[in-house]
Structure formats: structure tokens, C-alpha cells
Design an enzyme around this catalytic site. Structure first.
Site, short mmCIF file in Angstrom:
data_model
loop_
_atom_site.label_atom_id
_atom_site.label_comp_id
_atom_site.label_asym_id
_atom_site.label_seq_id
_atom_site.Cartn_x
_atom_site.Cartn_y
_atom_site.Cartn_z
N GLY A 74 27.13 89.74 36.38
CA GLY A 74 28.23 89.03 35.71
C GLY A 74 27.75 87.48 35.21
O GLY A 74 26.47 87.43 35.68
N GLY A 75 28.73 86.66 34.80
CA GLY A 75 28.22 85.38 34.77
C GLY A 75 29.12 84.69 33.73
O GLY A 75 30.34 84.91 33.66
N SER A 107 31.49 93.28 35.36
CA SER A 107 32.27 91.91 34.78
C SER A 107 31.50 91.90 33.44
O SER A 107 31.63 92.46 32.41
CB SER A 107 32.27 90.79 35.77
OG SER A 107 33.05 91.19 36.70
N PRO A 132 39.25 89.53 36.12
CA PRO A 132 38.98 88.22 36.40
C PRO A 132 39.36 87.72 37.61
O PRO A 132 40.80 88.14 37.93
CB PRO A 132 39.27 87.44 35.42
CG PRO A 132 40.45 88.46 34.54
CD PRO A 132 40.07 89.89 34.97
N LYS A 147 47.69 85.50 28.67
CA LYS A 147 47.06 84.84 27.77
C LYS A 147 45.33 85.27 27.90
O LYS A 147 44.86 85.91 27.07
CB LYS A 147 47.14 83.40 27.55
CG LYS A 147 46.14 82.75 26.43
CD LYS A 147 46.71 81.35 26.31
CE LYS A 147 45.69 80.68 25.19
NZ LYS A 147 46.00 78.93 25.19
#
Length: 442
Positions: A74-75, A107, A132, A147
Site C-alpha cells: 500500500g502507501g 490497501s 484504514p 467521512k
């Protein structure tokens, strides 16, 4: 006869020219090109620049398709969104391929895969883990702010919908940390192909219509994209581990440079910090930088102070805390699974602890030297051993506590004799022969 030869020659040249034209057309038709871009590490602040450059390269050189191979934990989320938008904007068909066997695209990598025009995976690869998370002092915590989560889910499901892929799976990648292997992803319509090699994948996608273009990729030449020297260098220093270590190395170099000027360590430290900041995209934690700056000041004060005490300990603690905070583990800066974020913290903090211990050792040695009594005062009255004949105007060397000293004497001293140090004259010691009875008395 001459006329017949000319006729035969003209006919031969005509058929040769015709054959060469047909051969050239056939060669041109069969030599389609496919460009391959490898993303084989974290998605960093320079990854989107590399993708943009590869897309421009594919557009300008009329490549049949761009294949992005993914092997990433991911990143950065901002870079990931930028990459997704670039894929949607280009007219070049983009094929996402989790490759080679046994790798993963977690991710941010999963979001990129399901946003490509054609999605494929090699056998035994995995996608998912897109929930996340952020690393805290007590462990890892999922990001549950509606959100953020809703925005990620909507983006993932819309991209899946655009390419007729499983929207439920796209949502559960984020909300339930769903992970899928290649066969299951194919069964659930998350991807279109499972293929062991690039060549096999090009044969499978041949004839597919993508962005109004029918792919002609079977047997196509495969060209691997090579970034420019600037982008390649930026790619190295933008790795989160490398950039964080550069920052910390620069900090310690400045400390040593200020404490021991003249070796250029402070210049090296400034360069290392500058490269580290560039690698992080200048998106650094201000609180972490503040802690590190305070730690530097305290350690420099400790070097200048007469002893080792609270300044050194406090400075060391500040730098350790700042180094951990500098590691880009907070979402959305680093959109990776918790396991990778913990590995990142260990990779950054472990060298920091080692360097810190070394620094404490240096400070301790400085403190030890400061507390030591003057060495010359301890010489007077001590005994030593002659290493050379001494006397009659001849100087020689003696051995005292492992150190060699030049000496002279009014006595005749043979090599191996014991001597007594009487005084010090410049860099030369004045000695006398130590008789056996004197040695016994001592």
C-alpha cells in the site's frame, strides 16, 4: 539476348519489391508493443509521477497497452487517488496485474487494481486488507470516522461498477478487511483473469475491447519501463523507511558535527535531512520535528556541559520519541495494513536506539576523560621498564602502563631494567635505575 536479360531482371526486381512490402506489412502487423510498469514496493510521493511518465511514454510511442504489475503493501492515499485518476484519463488501455506468484497488493494496491481497465492476478497472490488503520501507543486502531470510510467505500464501489466488477467485495475490502486469493477473486468477479506469466496474460486478453480499442497483444513485444535517473533517485529516497532514516541520520550527524567541528559531519547532516524531507514530500510531523530539534539542543548542551546528566537523558528521549512520530504511519498519509505500519516503526526506531546507545557511550567517554586526573602528575614516582639502553648521553624508550615514553638518565640502564620516573622535561622523562632492594621496598 540482352533484351531478355533486362526483362528477367525487371521482373525479379518487381517481385522482390512486392515481397518486401508484404513482408514489412506482416512484420509491422505482428510487432505490437506492450509497456510494463512495475510497482514493487510502497506507493510513495513519487509513484504517481512515475505512473504519469509511463502513461505518457505509452501514449507517445503508440503502445498497445500499459501493464502495471503490483506487489505492494500500500502507501500514500493522495498518490493512490492520483494514479487512479490518471488511469481513467488516458486513452491507453491499462491492465492491472498482481504479479509475480506469492505476492500481494494490499490497501492502496487493491484500490488501484480494481480501477484498471483489466484486472488480473497471478496464482497464489492476495488482495485486500484495505481497512484504514492508524498505529497508536496502545496498538493499532481502525479509522472509523464516517467521512473517511464512506468516501473510500464510494470510490472503490464506483470504480468496481465502472468496470462491471463485484461492488460488494469492493466495499468489504474496506469495511471488513476482506482478503481474496486469485481464484476466489476471479470467482467473485473482482478480476477478469488469473495468469502465471505476462506472456500468458497477453494471450488471454488478446481480442478484448478496451476504451474503444480491440487489443492485439498475443505475441506482442514486452518492454519494461525504466524511469529517468531523477525519478529513480526520487523513488529510492521517497521510500518511507529510507526517508525517515535519512532524517534521523542527519540529526545525529549534526549533533556530532556541532560537538566535534572540523570533520564536515554537520554538512552531511544538512544534506541528509534535506533529502529526507524531499523524500517525504515535505509532509512531516511538526511535533516530531520539534521533539527532535529539542533533543538535538539538549544533547549539544550535554556535550558542552561538565558532566553527563539530565540534559543527555532528556535529549535522547526526545529524539527517540520524535523518530517514532516521524515514521509515516498515520492515515491517510500511509494507507497500508497495520502489520506493515508496525514493521515501519521498528525499522525506524531500532537504528535510532542503536545510534542513541552509541551516542550515550560517546558522552560517557567524554565525561570519563573530563573526570580523569592529569596524566603527567601520575607519572612521577612510578616505575617503568626500559625498552632500550639508556645513559651516557643516550636516550631511549621506556614502557609505562602500556605507553611508550622517551627517557634519559644519568645512570647506565640496560634494556629490560626497571626504572623510576623522577620528573618530566618537555616530552622526555628523566628516570633512574630502580635497584632490586628499592623495588622490594616499594
Amino acid at each position: 539476348m540482352r533484351h531478355k536479360c533486362r526483362s528477367y531482371l525487371s521482373t525479379f526486381l518487381f517481385f522482390t519489391l512486392l515481397l518486401s512490402q508484404f513482408t514489412g506489412l506482416a512484420y509491422a502487423a505482428g510487432q505490437q508493443k506492450v509497456l510494463v510498469l512495475e510497482i514493487s514496493d510502497s506507493i510513495t510521493p513519487v509513484s504517481d509521477d512515475i505512473v504519469a511518465d509511463a502513461i505518457a511514454f505509452a501514449e507517445n510511442d503508440d503502445y498497445e497497452a500499459l501493464v502495471i504489475t503490483l506487489n505492494t503493501p500500500g502507501g500514500g492515499l493522495d498518490e493512490t487517488i492520483d494514479i487512479i485518476e490518471q488511469i481513467a484519463a488516458t486513452d491507453v488501455p491499462v491492465i492491472g496485474f498482481v504479479y509475480p506468484e506469492g505476492t500481494k497488493a494490499w490497501s492502496a494496491g487493491t484500490l488501484i487494481l480494481i480501477s484498471t481497465d483489466i484486472a488480473a492476478m497471478a496464482p497464489y497472490t492476495i488482495i485486500g486488507s484495505a481497512q484504514p488503520v492508524t498505529v497508536t501507543a496502545s496498538g493499532t486502531e481502525p479509522v472509523e470516522e464516517a467521512k473517511i470510510v464512506n468516501a473510500l467505500v464510494k470510490r472503490a464501489t464506483e470504480n468496481a461498477k465502472k468496470h462491471d466488477r463485484n461492488q460488494t467485495a469492493a466495499e468489504e475490502f474496506i469495511t471488513k478487511n476482506l482478503n481474496l486469493d486469485a481464484d476466489t477473486a476471479l470467482e467473485y468477479d473482482v478480476i477478469e483473469y488469473v495468469s502465471p506469466t505476462l506472456g500468458d496474460l497477453m494471450s488471454q486478453v488478446d481480442g478484448e475491447e478496451v476504451k474503444g480499442k480491440v487489443l492485439n497483444t498475443d505475441g506482442a513485444d514486452i518492454t519494461y519501463y525504466e524511469p529517468s535517473l531523477r525519478l529513480a533517485f526520487m523513488n529510492i529516497i521517497s521510500n518511507p523507511i529510507v526517508s525517515s532514516l535519512l532524517l534521523l541520520l542527519g540529526v545525529y550527524a549534526i549533533i556530532l558535527g556541532i560537538s566535534n567541528p572540523g570533520f564536515g559531519a554537520e554538512l552531511f547532516g544538512i544534506v541528509a535531512i534535506a533529502l529526507g524531507l524531499i523524500g517525504t514530500g515535505f509532509d512531516v510531523n511538526i511535533g516530531a520535528l520539534f521533539l527532535i530539534i529539542v533533543g538535538v539542543i539538549l544533547l549539544v548542551l550535554e556535550f558542552q556541559a561538565p558532566g553527563f546528566g539530565v540534559f543527555g537523558i532528556a535529549g535522547f528521549v526526545c529524539i527517540i520519541a520524535g523518530s517514532v512520530l516521524l515514521a509515516p504511519t498515520d492515515f491517510p498519509r500511509n494507507y497500508t495494513p497495520a502489520e506493515f505500519q508496525r514493521t515501519l516503526i521498528i525499522s525506524v526506531s531500532a537504528p535510532t536506539v542503536i545510534l542513541g546507545i552509541f551516542l550515550v557511550f560517546v558522552i560517557y567517554k567524554v565525561f570519563e576523560v573530563r573526570r580523569k586526573r592529569p596524566l603527567f602528575g601520575e607519572l612521577i614516582g612510578d616505575s617503568a621498564k626500559a625498552l632500550d639502553p639508556i645513559g651516557n648521553g643516550q636516550e631511549g624508550y621506556i614502557l609505562h602502563h602500556g605507553q611508550h615514553w622517551k627517557a634519559r638518565s644519568s645512570d647506565l640502564i640496560e634494556k629490560g631494567d626497571k626504572v623510576k620516573i623522577l620528573e618530566k622535561d618537555g616530552v622526555v622523562l628523566v628516570v633512574e635505575k630502580l635497584e632490586e632492594e628499592d623495588e622490594l621496598d616499594k
